[in-house]
Scaffold this motif. Structure first.
Motif, PDB file in Angstrom:
ATOM      1  N   MET A  10     -21.493  58.834-134.106  1.00 29.71           N
ATOM      2  CA  MET A  10     -22.608  58.202-133.442  1.00 29.71           C
ATOM      3  C   MET A  10     -23.531  59.264-132.861  1.00 29.71           C
ATOM      4  N   THR A  11     -24.767  59.108-133.083  1.00 27.12           N
ATOM      5  CA  THR A  11     -25.706  60.053-132.510  1.00 27.12           C
ATOM      6  C   THR A  11     -26.226  59.522-131.182  1.00 27.12           C
ATOM      7  N   GLN A  12     -26.582  60.452-130.337  1.00 26.07           N
ATOM      8  CA  GLN A  12     -27.053  60.100-129.009  1.00 26.07           C
ATOM      9  C   GLN A  12     -28.574  60.195-128.975  1.00 26.07           C
ATOM     10  N   THR A  13     -29.226  59.094-128.628  1.00 26.79           N
ATOM     11  CA  THR A  13     -30.679  59.098-128.541  1.00 26.79           C
ATOM     12  C   THR A  13     -31.100  59.566-127.149  1.00 26.79           C
ATOM     13  N   LEU A  14     -32.379  59.812-127.010  1.00 25.86           N
ATOM     14  CA  LEU A  14     -32.922  60.225-125.723  1.00 25.86           C
ATOM     15  C   LEU A  14     -32.701  59.142-124.666  1.00 25.86           C
ATOM     16  N   MET A  15     -32.822  57.876-125.056  1.00 26.63           N
ATOM     17  CA  MET A  15     -32.597  56.766-124.128  1.00 26.63           C
ATOM     18  C   MET A  15     -31.128  56.690-123.704  1.00 26.63           C
ATOM     19  N   ASP A  16     -30.209  56.924-124.654  1.00 26.84           N
ATOM     20  CA  ASP A  16     -28.785  56.927-124.324  1.00 26.84           C
ATOM     21  C   ASP A  16     -28.496  58.018-123.300  1.00 26.84           C
ATOM     22  N   ARG A  17     -29.037  59.196-123.548  1.00 26.36           N
ATOM     23  CA  ARG A  17     -28.841  60.340-122.659  1.00 26.36           C
ATOM     24  C   ARG A  17     -29.387  60.045-121.260  1.00 26.36           C
ATOM     25  N   ALA A  18     -30.568  59.436-121.197  1.00 21.60           N
ATOM     26  CA  ALA A  18     -31.172  59.095-119.904  1.00 21.60           C
ATOM     27  C   ALA A  18     -30.329  58.062-119.159  1.00 21.60           C
ATOM     28  N   LEU A  19     -29.823  57.059-119.869  1.00 15.83           N
ATOM     29  CA  LEU A  19     -28.976  56.037-119.252  1.00 15.83           C
ATOM     30  C   LEU A  19     -27.714  56.667-118.685  1.00 15.83           C
ATOM     31  N   ILE A  20     -27.044  57.488-119.465  1.00 17.63           N
ATOM     32  CA  ILE A  20     -25.814  58.154-119.011  1.00 17.63           C
ATOM     33  C   ILE A  20     -26.097  59.004-117.782  1.00 17.63           C
ATOM     34  N   GLU A  21     -27.136  59.823-117.841  1.00 16.95           N
ATOM     35  CA  GLU A  21     -27.439  60.738-116.744  1.00 16.95           C
ATOM     36  C   GLU A  21     -27.809  59.995-115.462  1.00 16.95           C
ATOM     37  N   GLU A  22     -28.713  59.048-115.548  1.00 23.23           N
ATOM     38  CA  GLU A  22     -29.163  58.347-114.341  1.00 23.23           C
ATOM     39  C   GLU A  22     -28.051  57.522-113.718  1.00 23.23           C
ATOM     40  N   GLY A  48     -21.307  47.413-107.996  1.00 26.08           N
ATOM     41  CA  GLY A  48     -19.936  47.779-108.342  1.00 26.08           C
ATOM     42  C   GLY A  48     -19.542  47.438-109.762  1.00 26.08           C
ATOM     43  N   GLY A  49     -20.396  46.765-110.526  1.00 24.62           N
ATOM     44  CA  GLY A  49     -20.078  46.411-111.907  1.00 24.62           C
ATOM     45  C   GLY A  49     -20.297  47.589-112.848  1.00 24.62           C
ATOM     46  N   ARG A  50     -19.653  47.534-113.990  1.00 21.14           N
ATOM     47  CA  ARG A  50     -19.745  48.605-114.975  1.00 21.14           C
ATOM     48  C   ARG A  50     -21.124  48.631-115.615  1.00 21.14           C
ATOM     49  N   LEU A  51     -21.754  49.811-115.627  1.00 20.23           N
ATOM     50  CA  LEU A  51     -23.079  49.962-116.238  1.00 20.23           C
ATOM     51  C   LEU A  51     -23.009  50.522-117.645  1.00 20.23           C
ATOM     52  N   VAL A  52     -22.200  51.556-117.802  1.00 20.25           N
ATOM     53  CA  VAL A  52     -22.153  52.249-119.088  1.00 20.25           C
ATOM     54  C   VAL A  52     -20.799  52.941-119.240  1.00 20.25           C
ATOM     55  N   THR A  53     -20.340  53.034-120.475  1.00 19.40           N
ATOM     56  CA  THR A  53     -19.124  53.780-120.809  1.00 19.40           C
ATOM     57  C   THR A  53     -19.504  54.777-121.889  1.00 19.40           C
ATOM     58  N   TRP A  54     -19.128  56.060-121.672  1.00 16.89           N
ATOM     59  CA  TRP A  54     -19.528  57.088-122.631  1.00 16.89           C
ATOM     60  C   TRP A  54     -18.383  58.054-122.935  1.00 16.89           C
ATOM     61  N   PRO A  55     -18.338  58.566-124.175  1.00 14.17           N
ATOM     62  CA  PRO A  55     -17.326  59.557-124.540  1.00 14.17           C
ATOM     63  C   PRO A  55     -17.713  60.928-123.986  1.00 14.17           C
ATOM     64  N   LEU A 101     -13.477  70.733-113.650  1.00 15.63           N
ATOM     65  CA  LEU A 101     -13.683  70.233-115.008  1.00 15.63           C
ATOM     66  C   LEU A 101     -15.123  69.777-115.190  1.00 15.63           C
ATOM     67  N   ARG A 102     -15.603  69.988-116.385  1.00 16.53           N
ATOM     68  CA  ARG A 102     -16.947  69.560-116.771  1.00 16.53           C
ATOM     69  C   ARG A 102     -16.781  68.528-117.880  1.00 16.53           C
ATOM     70  N   LEU A 103     -17.298  67.316-117.652  1.00 13.13           N
ATOM     71  CA  LEU A 103     -17.237  66.253-118.654  1.00 13.13           C
ATOM     72  C   LEU A 103     -18.643  66.056-119.210  1.00 13.13           C
ATOM     73  N   GLU A 104     -18.842  66.579-120.404  1.00 15.39           N
ATOM     74  CA  GLU A 104     -20.162  66.534-121.027  1.00 15.39           C
ATOM     75  C   GLU A 104     -20.241  65.379-122.015  1.00 15.39           C
ATOM     76  N   PRO A 105     -21.301  64.565-121.947  1.00 17.54           N
ATOM     77  CA  PRO A 105     -21.435  63.456-122.896  1.00 17.54           C
ATOM     78  C   PRO A 105     -21.343  63.950-124.339  1.00 17.54           C
ATOM     79  N   ALA A 106     -20.531  63.232-125.137  1.00 19.74           N
ATOM     80  CA  ALA A 106     -20.278  63.658-126.508  1.00 19.74           C
ATOM     81  C   ALA A 106     -20.593  62.557-127.510  1.00 19.74           C
ATOM     82  N   GLY A 107     -21.569  61.747-127.201  1.00 24.10           N
ATOM     83  CA  GLY A 107     -21.932  60.691-128.132  1.00 24.10           C
ATOM     84  C   GLY A 107     -22.656  59.574-127.418  1.00 24.10           C
ATOM     85  N   ALA A 108     -22.958  58.542-128.158  1.00 20.14           N
ATOM     86  CA  ALA A 108     -23.689  57.398-127.619  1.00 20.14           C
ATOM     87  C   ALA A 108     -22.762  56.532-126.777  1.00 20.14           C
ATOM     88  N   PRO A 109     -23.325  55.837-125.801  1.00 22.16           N
ATOM     89  CA  PRO A 109     -22.504  54.921-125.004  1.00 22.16           C
ATOM     90  C   PRO A 109     -21.860  53.864-125.883  1.00 22.16           C
TER      91      PRO A 109
END
Length: 177
Positions: free
Chosen positions: A1-13, A75-82, A126-134
């Motif tokens: 799965m490739t990560q789009t700019l929107m996916d990256r922004a969602l994960i980061e924010e 408190g609800g889940r927003l996003v899950t990412w590898p 530890l550093r957990l770096e996003p490794a794909g799309a949510p």
């Protein structure tokens, strides 16, 4: 799965704004961990005395993990990412930069002046770096039984407490002239 700019922004924010993230490594159930977002990754401190435990999660350098981020408001889940796990070497430039951020966010540390030296000796960063799309959010709650602990907050109430809380009770000396 490739990560789009929107996916990256969602994960980061979402991850930046959440005080806790749920991390699921290669072993055991997911665990809530505090973190800081630094240069494109969630950074964690633990496995030392008085710090959050990573034991039983299977978080190893070069390994994989899954991160679930909750809403700070609801408190609800927003996003899950590898995530790809990297353990930072104590004293390295990247370790120093992350520890500076962690120290600023760490609450109630008993040894604020020597905390970075203690972390270098006794803890893991530890550093957990996003490794794909949510991933897709699951339909179920994924609730789990909390791990066993000797900690308790339940104690019998003091015998005098019901009398003290009774409505219409007057304070001593009130109404005397």
């Amino acid at each position: 799965m490739t990560q789009t700019l929107m996916d990256r922004a969602l994960i980061e924010e979402a991850t930046k704004k959440s005080g806790l993230i749920w991390v699921h490594g290669s072993d055991g159930p997911p665990r809530a961990l505090w973190h800081v977002w630094h240069e494109g990754a969630a950074c964690l401190l633990g496995d030392g005395p008085g710090e959050q435990p990573f034991t039983g999660l299977g978080l190893t350098d070069g390994g994989d993990a899954t991160v679930s981020v909750r809403s700070k408001d609801k408190g609800g889940r927003l996003v899950t990412w590898p995530a790809r796990v990297t353990e930072l070497a104590p004293g390295s430039d990247s370790w120093q930069a992350v520890v500076g951020e962690l120290k600023a966010k760490r609450l109630n540390t008993p040894d604020a002046e020597q905390v970075t030296e203690r972390w270098a000796r006794e803890c893991r960063v530890l550093r957990l770096e996003p490794a794909g799309a949510p991933g897709e959010l699951p339909d179920g709650s994924l609730a789990a039984v909390p791990p066993a602990t000797p900690a308790t907050t339940r104690r019998p109430i003091p015998a005098a407490l019901p009398k003290l809380l009774r409505p219409g009770r007057k304070k001593r000396g009130a109404g005397r002239a």
